[in-house]
Design an enzyme around this catalytic site. Structure first.
Site, mmCIF file in Angstrom:
data_model
loop_
_atom_site.group_PDB
_atom_site.id
_atom_site.type_symbol
_atom_site.label_atom_id
_atom_site.label_comp_id
_atom_site.label_asym_id
_atom_site.label_seq_id
_atom_site.Cartn_x
_atom_site.Cartn_y
_atom_site.Cartn_z
ATOM 1 C CE LYS A 1 -14.041 9.520 7.817
ATOM 2 N NZ LYS A 1 -15.393 9.080 7.410
ATOM 3 C CD GLU B 1 -6.530 -5.347 4.782
ATOM 4 O OE1 GLU B 1 -6.988 -5.919 3.773
ATOM 5 O OE2 GLU B 1 -5.586 -5.801 5.445
ATOM 6 C CB CYS C 1 -13.776 -6.356 1.018
ATOM 7 S SG CYS C 1 -13.342 -7.050 2.620
ATOM 8 C CD GLU D 1 -15.500 -4.236 -3.755
ATOM 9 O OE1 GLU D 1 -15.330 -3.020 -3.809
ATOM 10 O OE2 GLU D 1 -15.382 -4.899 -2.724
HETATM 11 P P1 NAD Z 1 -15.203 4.308 0.885
HETATM 12 O O1 NAD Z 1 -13.838 4.205 0.316
HETATM 13 O O2 NAD Z 1 -16.199 5.128 0.184
HETATM 14 O O3 NAD Z 1 -15.132 4.885 2.373
HETATM 15 C C1 NAD Z 1 -14.283 4.324 3.357
HETATM 16 C C2 NAD Z 1 -13.955 5.392 4.381
HETATM 17 O O4 NAD Z 1 -13.230 6.432 3.744
HETATM 18 C C3 NAD Z 1 -15.176 6.047 5.014
HETATM 19 O O5 NAD Z 1 -14.883 6.340 6.359
HETATM 20 C C4 NAD Z 1 -15.329 7.330 4.208
HETATM 21 O O6 NAD Z 1 -15.980 8.357 4.909
HETATM 22 C C5 NAD Z 1 -13.868 7.686 3.972
HETATM 23 N N1 NAD Z 1 -13.643 8.535 2.783
HETATM 24 C C6 NAD Z 1 -14.404 8.649 1.672
HETATM 25 N N2 NAD Z 1 -13.838 9.527 0.806
HETATM 26 C C7 NAD Z 1 -12.689 9.948 1.398
HETATM 27 C C8 NAD Z 1 -11.653 10.838 0.996
HETATM 28 N N3 NAD Z 1 -11.679 11.471 -0.166
HETATM 29 N N4 NAD Z 1 -10.611 11.017 1.834
HETATM 30 C C9 NAD Z 1 -10.563 10.380 3.021
HETATM 31 N N5 NAD Z 1 -11.502 9.529 3.452
HETATM 32 C C10 NAD Z 1 -12.559 9.303 2.653
HETATM 33 O O7 NAD Z 1 -15.687 2.812 1.091
HETATM 34 P P2 NAD Z 1 -17.099 2.306 1.653
HETATM 35 O O8 NAD Z 1 -18.118 2.533 0.613
HETATM 36 O O9 NAD Z 1 -17.335 2.847 3.025
HETATM 37 O O10 NAD Z 1 -16.804 0.749 1.843
HETATM 38 C C11 NAD Z 1 -16.898 -0.156 0.794
HETATM 39 C C12 NAD Z 1 -15.534 -0.482 0.240
HETATM 40 O O11 NAD Z 1 -14.691 -0.935 1.303
HETATM 41 C C13 NAD Z 1 -15.564 -1.607 -0.752
HETATM 42 O O12 NAD Z 1 -14.734 -1.309 -1.837
HETATM 43 C C14 NAD Z 1 -14.991 -2.788 0.022
HETATM 44 O O13 NAD Z 1 -14.406 -3.778 -0.776
HETATM 45 C C15 NAD Z 1 -14.011 -2.122 0.894
HETATM 46 N N6 NAD Z 1 -13.695 -2.953 2.050
HETATM 47 C C16 NAD Z 1 -12.492 -3.580 2.061
HETATM 48 C C17 NAD Z 1 -12.178 -4.409 3.117
HETATM 49 C C18 NAD Z 1 -10.856 -5.106 3.162
HETATM 50 O O14 NAD Z 1 -10.499 -5.572 4.230
HETATM 51 N N7 NAD Z 1 -10.124 -5.227 2.075
HETATM 52 C C19 NAD Z 1 -13.090 -4.597 4.160
HETATM 53 C C20 NAD Z 1 -14.320 -3.942 4.108
HETATM 54 C C21 NAD Z 1 -14.606 -3.114 3.027
#
Ligand code: NAD
Length: 486
Positions: free
Chosen positions: A183, A259, A293, A390
């Protein structure tokens, strides 16, 4: 938007990929994909439903038995072909990433190489899934330990690395013998769909990889995790969503890899080579325009070198060219969307309100698209919101320190623990500081740590489990122990 992106978009699939077929959403819903450089919609993509989620898991379940029994060498060869084809298509994939995510082409090209590398690394790991054999302490039987694929895995990825966050999960899952439903983030579904097409071309059997963009992510991911065939969830994204998924996973006792968010400290000690520290800071802060991240979020700089560091850092940041990510020669593209742009400005305003000095940047330019200029703030107050959150944008706050133990304590004063950076000319001191920092990874005199062959992951609220390295494949396996004698 350049003409070649229009031509490219005409070739990229926009439907759900389930069981090797391209399908419309069961209710006909779509997601608009917006170009962050112009704030205009480029294309609409099918948005999956709960019904589509059930169909995707069913396709993954049907494909599982054959894939898990395929010879490791067969899986390895297919993954290696995926690496080769991704590298061959680097230019097109990079353009697509820039178009939907906004990042500069140089960052997008680097992402494609990094993303492809997961296919190469795990093609090599696929044939090295070791077990063990030992004689029981009593000498009366043997303990045979083997690793088995865990089963159907649900993969949920963010928008900041649309290719790499997907391949970092797909490659080890396939290497281990699992089948998957991915997804992708709603802001950036096109790259994931292009990857699905590429994997089909290199011979990934139908149903082994399914891709389900979905606007109603909570509902659709909930439906995926509720399916009895699913045994694993691997998530990359915010801590807030990760915690929700852990709750859902608990109901079905699913293996979970998380992650999550970061709040990386970057320490510059008084004996550091300042030119090197600035070069490292530019990478640690500005890789992916700050939307990483792993991005350095807080700069703790020794008082004696802080002015020199701040001046040099601000000069380097000011020299970066801001503009549409897909234009050649641009260093920093727009942020992903309007909400991201607003959030960065609010964090900067809060820090300035609390007395920070703006060395460069600090205000949204008057332009279409979600731009934010590279920004350096000095003398930032420890209580500023950006020290706890962040930033996820091109903003670098500097806090000055005089006592190293206090700087380490401040660096650790966060719920996150993904990565930390340290610059010093004294290697022994650097290693002691690395030991004391509460994070899963440390860059010691290096502004970048990500590497497909190394275990990537965090501690505290930054996550559970590791991706990449040998560990990355073990996340998709179960241990089975057989007691026997002969
Ligand atoms: P997000 O948590 O908003 O979304 C991530 C994914 O989850 C997307 O596919 C989104 O559609 C889905 N999602 C959102 N709400 C959901 C729910 N209630 N239930 C299930 N799925 C849901 O994150 P983002 O804004 O896309 O990405 C940024 C974040 O990702 C930052 O916090 C960043 O630090 C983190 N990140 C972490 C790593 C790592 O390896 N630690 C790498 C890249 C990004």
């Amino acid at each position: 938007m350049p003409i070649e992106i229009d031509a490219l978009l005409a070739t990229v699939p926009t439907q759900l990929f389930i069981g090797g077929e391209w399908r419309h959403s069961s209710d006909g819903a779509t997601i608009d994909v917006v170009d962050p450089s112009t704030a205009k919609t480029m294309v609409a993509v099918a948005s999956g439903t709960r019904e589509d989620a059930v169909a995707a898991v069913s396709a993954a379940e049907s494909a599982l038995e054959t894939w898990r029994c395929a010879a490791p060498r067969t899986r390895s060869t297919i993954l290696r072909k995926a690496f080769d084809l991704m590298i061959e298509r680097r230019e097109d994939l990079a353009l697509l990433i820039s178009a939907e995510n906004g990042k500069a082409l140089a960052d997008a090209r680097a992402e494609v190489s990094y993303a492809a590398e997961f296919f190469r690394w795990f093609s090599e790991e696929a044939v090295r899934l070791h077990g063990s054999l030992q004689t029981a302490p009593g000498g009366d039987y043997k303990i045979v330990v083997q690793r088995e694929p865990i089963g159907v895995a649900v993969l949920v990825t963010p928008w900041n690395y649309p290719a790499a966050m997907a391949t970092r999960k797909i490659a080890p899952a396939l290497a281990a013998g699992c089948t998957v439903v991915l997804k992708p983030a709603s802001d950036t579904p096109l790259t994931a769909l292009a990857l699905a097409a590429l994997l089909r071309e290199v011979g990934v059997p139908d149903g082994v990889v399914n891709v389900l963009p979905a606007h109603r992510s909570g509902s659709v991911v909930g439906a995926l995790l509720a399916e009895p065939a699913v045994r694993k969830v691997s998530f990359t994204g915010s801590t807030e969503v990760g915690v929700k998924l852990l709750h859902a996973a608990a109901d079905r006792v699913l293996s979970s890899s998380m992650e999550l968010g970061g709040n990386a400290p970057f320490l510059v000690l008084e004996d550091a080579d300042i030119d090197q520290a600035i070069a490292g800071a530019m990478v640690a802060k500005m890789r992916n325009g700050g939307e990483a991240c792993t991005a350095a979020n807080r700069f703790y700089v020794h008082e004696s070198v802080a002015a020199e560091f701040g001046r040099g850092f601000a000069t380097a940041m000011q020299a970066l060219r801001l503009g549409p990510g897909y234009d050649e020669g641009i260093d920093v593209g727009p942020l992903v969307n309007l909400a991201a742009q607003d959030k960065v400005q609010e964090l900067v305003d809060d820090a300035v309100h609390r007395g920070a000095d703006v060395l460069t940047g600090g205000a949204i330019p008057d332009a279409e698209g979600f731009y934010y200029p590279p920004t350096v703030l000095d003398n930032v107050d420890a209580g500023a919101e950006m020290m706890n959150e962040e930033i996820f944008g091109p903003v670098a706050p500097i806090v000055r320190f005089t006592d190293l133990d206090e700087a380490i304590a401040a660096a650790n004063r966060t719920d996150y623990g993904l990565v930390s950076y340290v610059y010093t000319d004294d290697l022994a001191c650097g290693l002691r500081v690395a030991d004391a920092l509460e994070s899963g990874m440390v860059g010691l005199n290096r502004g970048i740590v990500s590497d497909p062959s190394a275990p990537f992951g965090g501690v505290k609220l930054s996550g559970l489990g590791r991706e990449g390295g040998h560990e990355g494949m073990l996340e998709y396996t179960e241990t089975k122990y057989i007691a026997t004698s002969w």
